[in-house]
Design an enzyme around this catalytic site. Structure first.
Site, mmCIF file in Angstrom:
data_model
loop_
_atom_site.group_PDB
_atom_site.id
_atom_site.type_symbol
_atom_site.label_atom_id
_atom_site.label_comp_id
_atom_site.label_asym_id
_atom_site.label_seq_id
_atom_site.Cartn_x
_atom_site.Cartn_y
_atom_site.Cartn_z
ATOM 1 C CG ASP A 260 -2.204 0.804 0.933
ATOM 2 O OD1 ASP A 260 -3.248 0.543 1.543
ATOM 3 O OD2 ASP A 260 -2.135 1.717 0.085
HETATM 4 C C1 GLC Z 1 -4.338 4.111 -0.462
HETATM 5 C C2 GLC Z 1 -5.236 2.962 -0.074
HETATM 6 C C3 GLC Z 1 -5.267 1.839 -1.064
HETATM 7 C C4 GLC Z 1 -5.107 2.393 -2.455
HETATM 8 C C5 GLC Z 1 -3.718 2.982 -2.558
HETATM 9 C C6 GLC Z 1 -3.476 3.618 -3.923
HETATM 10 O O1 GLC Z 1 -3.605 4.515 0.656
HETATM 11 O O2 GLC Z 1 -5.013 2.388 1.213
HETATM 12 O O3 GLC Z 1 -6.507 1.151 -0.896
HETATM 13 O O4 GLC Z 1 -5.269 1.357 -3.416
HETATM 14 O O5 GLC Z 1 -3.459 3.926 -1.536
HETATM 15 O O6 GLC Z 1 -4.311 4.713 -4.080
#
Ligand code: GLC
Length: 720
Positions: A260
């Site tokens: 993440d």
């Molecule tokens: C965010 C979210 C995740 C998302 C990623 C990219 O922090 O936790 O669900 O896919 O970043 O945007």
């Protein structure tokens, strides 16, 4: 068309260490900001091969430019573009918690396929979806993003969405790779606060939070994303047992794990790593292949290698997975993949969005059958801060959706009631208001025959990092509702929200009808008009318990009985002094414009062996005067086991549309696998003895039909 296979081993052998680390680094294009810091896309870095993938960038022009830069790199390795296409790309569907209320697996698949179609056209190759976190705490802002409280439902969503997004082949340019997220136990964060610890037992992890990921893996999901939280002190981005033990070895996942946003670098903040090199080593060894926006692999992996914390072979393993994904996506043969034309993908799937929105609406109350509203009659007053909002209908994670392209409630109602005057007044804002605003709204209400009161949250009040300790209807809206109710007119309360929200008792009792509409997307107003006019009947059912009070959270139907189950007539039992223990509206609750009777539950046998199964059938009758949909659940109850079992556990559901008076038999299959659970030693086991099978429309034990069978060929509950 079979694509030429790339000699991935040969490519890796030709790569420098820097180029390998580049393939493990994802940068942001910043068209959307979805994390705390940005490592903006640098074309020079991409030309140098220092970024193997990009997120938050879409549209033909932007993707052509960035892919051209990637193909200028020494080894001409194409990049892939990822984006959060969570409930639609340009056409926006209901938020996932809302769409879960449809309990329509085929719909879940179709909306994912439609979203993939539009996203691929904008150059996206991978979506960071489906989100499969089981959530039982309405304070948590991300409850909107998943399928609610039940692991079986989340598993069905995981299967359907993976197939919908990915299609038959990943190199199909109308489909995209799916990324199941966020493993694990993210929905169990402490006190509903995002990113907080999730101190769950191994048993809860296995029985509640992992099944949906196992289902997505079985459906062939191409990628998985770890969660930000730690599980009892082990951050998921460093959790080798989670990412290697469960995900790869037990579930058989062979795809790519994408961190993440900044999740690897944050291992230092967690206190699990002293610096980026240690963070990078922990994540790589745990099985995280791509570092999204953290710079941890870029700035830490070489040092980790020098310190001997990792080997280059481990780096090669991650690189091999990334290159394999790119080959499966067809990017080597066709770096522009799904891109067509030079304009951003238009809204293409309005009819499907309207269908999904209709099926997501949950009719919670309909006193004196005030709904549907007649086509002819006096004025309708549409009042409230959500009556004319387009942007809020997008909900969180709105992809490339545009508020101005959403049909507002008032627009939809005017279209649905062409022969009735439809007045509109906001009455207040979401969190603020004035006496003048309220006075205007009350004037409209006085002149109306019925009031449609559109209240709730604005889209930014749920979603990531948007948790609410008091997830109530805002005070100013409560004031407006009470002022409208004082006029004595029939009031239809339409709630827009990213979660169940707490409703004051007097308002729940005072209004004639209540609809939970979540955030319905591009066709919100038309779907509401379809429902309120009766041209479509509401068929949504709650995928999450709707509490009286946030103090009840976490609240869910599949609870363990305890030795002193709640009994308001007995002091020494598990109850509150001030609030019921049951929810205001239970899992599965939802009304239609007709009524149904569930009867004649029958099993094909009264015994089953652990390796066999039984057929379960139950009849549903539409006992009302018009067609309608309902969803019937099959639950099990294991009254005695070596580990106490949930009072109810869903093992099947079926949605059915019936004409007035029509009867239909619904059939389920209950197998030994449905009865398996981790024993005291955490080893899977099936125990002999009685199992009750229950069927009905809501997770309320007293309302359900019940039949019993005996399991043999398993182990004794006393054999532990
Ligand atoms: C965010 C979210 C995740 C998302 C990623 C990219 O922090 O936790 O669900 O896919 O970043 O945007």
């Amino acid at each position: 068309m079979k694509l030429p296979r790339i000699d991935i081993a040969g490519l890796i052998a030709a790569m420098t260490l820097r180029e390998k680390i580049g393939q493990l680094t994802m940068v942001t294009g910043e068209w959307a900001v979805t994390g705390p810091k940005t490592m903006p896309v640098s074309m020079d870095a991409i030309r140098a091969g220092d970024a193997g993938s990009i997120l938050n960038l879409w549209s033909p022009q932007a993707l052509r430019e960035v892919q051209a830069a990637a193909l200028e790199s020494r080894l001409r390795i194409p990049l892939f573009a990822g984006y959060d296409v969570v409930h639609g790309h340009r056409t926006i569907f209901p938020i996932p918690l809302g769409e879960a209320a449809s309990f329509d697996c085929d719909l879940w698949r179709r909306t994912a396929a439609a979203a993939a179609d539009e996203a691929a056209e904008d150059g996206i190759s991978l979506t960071f979806a489906p989100m499969l976190d089981v959530a039982r705490d309405l304070r948590w802002g991300r409850i909107l993003e998943g399928a609610g409280e039940d692991p079986f439902v989340a598993s069905e969503v995981g299967r359907a969405k993976t197939v919908g997004y990915q299609g038959e082949r990943l190199d199909d340019p109308r489909h995209v790779a799916a990324c199941a997220k966020h493993i694990g136990a993210y929905g169990a964060v402490l006190a509903g606060r995002d990113y907080a610890t999730a101190d769950v037992s191994p048993r809860e992890l296995e029985e509640v939070h992992l099944p949906a990921f196992e289902a997505a893996v079985a459906a062939g999901v191409a990628a998985v994303m770890p969660s930000f939280n730690d599980i009892a002190g082990i951050p998921s981005h460093a959790n080798r047992q989670l990412l290697d033990g469960y995900l790869r070895r037990r579930f058989g996942f062979d795809g790519v794990v994408i961190s993440d946003y900044n999740g690897i670098a944050e291992l230092v903040v967690h206190g699990a790593a002293a610096d980026l090199a240690e963070a990078a080593a922990l994540a790589l060894r745990a099985g995280v292949d791509i570092d999204m926006m953290g710079g941890a692999y870029r700035d830490g992996l070489e040092e980790a290698l020098r310190r001997g914390l990792i080997s280059e072979a481990e780096i090669d393993t991650a690189v091999r997975r990334v290159l394999t994904l790119k080959e499966r996506l067809g990017l080597f043969a066709n770096p522009l993949r799904g891109l067509i034309g030079d304009k951003p993908a238009p809204v293409r799937h309005r009819a499907l969005s309207r269908e999904a929105a209709r099926k997501s609406v949950v009719l919670l109350k309909n006193a004196q059958a005030v709904l549907p509203l007649a086509g002819q009659g006096g004025p309708i007053a549409v009042i409230g801060p959500l009556a004319d909002s387009g942007s809020d209908m997008l909900g969180a994670w709105a992809g490339a959706g545009r508020g101005e392209e959403c049909v507002t409630f008032v627009t939809g109602l005017r279209a649905a009631f062409p022969s009735r005057a439809v007045a509109q007044a906001r009455g207040c804002e979401i969190l603020s208001g004035s006496a003048d605003d309220q006075a205007l709204a009350l004037t409209a209400a006085r002149q109306a025959e019925v009031v449609v009161l559109c209240l709730g949250e604005e889209r930014g009040m749920s979603g990531e990092a948007s948790c609410r300790a008091e997830p109530d209807l805002p005070e100013v809206q409560i004031g407006l509702a009470r002022a409208v109710l004082a006029l004595g007119k029939p009031v239809v309360l339409v709630i827009s929200s990213g979660r169940p929200i707490i409703l004051p008792k007097d308002i729940v009792e005072g209004v004639s009808a209540i609809l939970a509409t979540w955030f319905l997307g591009s066709e919100a107003g038309n779907a509401l008009g379809d429902i309120l006019s009766g041209s479509a009947a509401p068929g949504g059912r709650l995928p999450v318990s709707w509490p009286y009070s946030a103090g009840q959270a976490p609240i869910y139907y599949a609870r363990r009985r305890s030795g002193r189950p709640a009994d308001t007539n007995q002091h020494y039992t598990s109850k509150y002094l001030d609030v019921p223990v049951e929810p205001l509206y239970p899992f599965g609750h939802g009304l239609s414009y007709t009524t149904f009777r569930i009867e004649n539950l029958r099993l094909s046998a009264s015994e089953m062996t652990a390796s066999d199964g039984v057929d379960v059938a139950v009849d549903v009758v539409n006992t009302g005067g018009r067609a309608g949909d309902t969803t019937v659940f099959m639950f099990i109850q294991d009254p005695v086991a070596s580990v106490t079992r949930p009072v109810l556990a869903a093992k099947g559901f079926a949605k059915v549309s019936l004409a007035a008076g029509e009867r239909r038999a619904l059939r389920f299959r209950l197998t030994g696998a449905d009865l398996r659970f981790p024993g005291i030693d955490m080893q899977p086991r099936i125990e002999n003895g009685r199992i009750d099978v229950l069927a009905g429309e809501r997770a309320v034990e007293s309302e359900l039909l019940r039949a019993s069978l005996t399991v043999t060929g398993g182990v004794s509950s006393m054999q532990t």
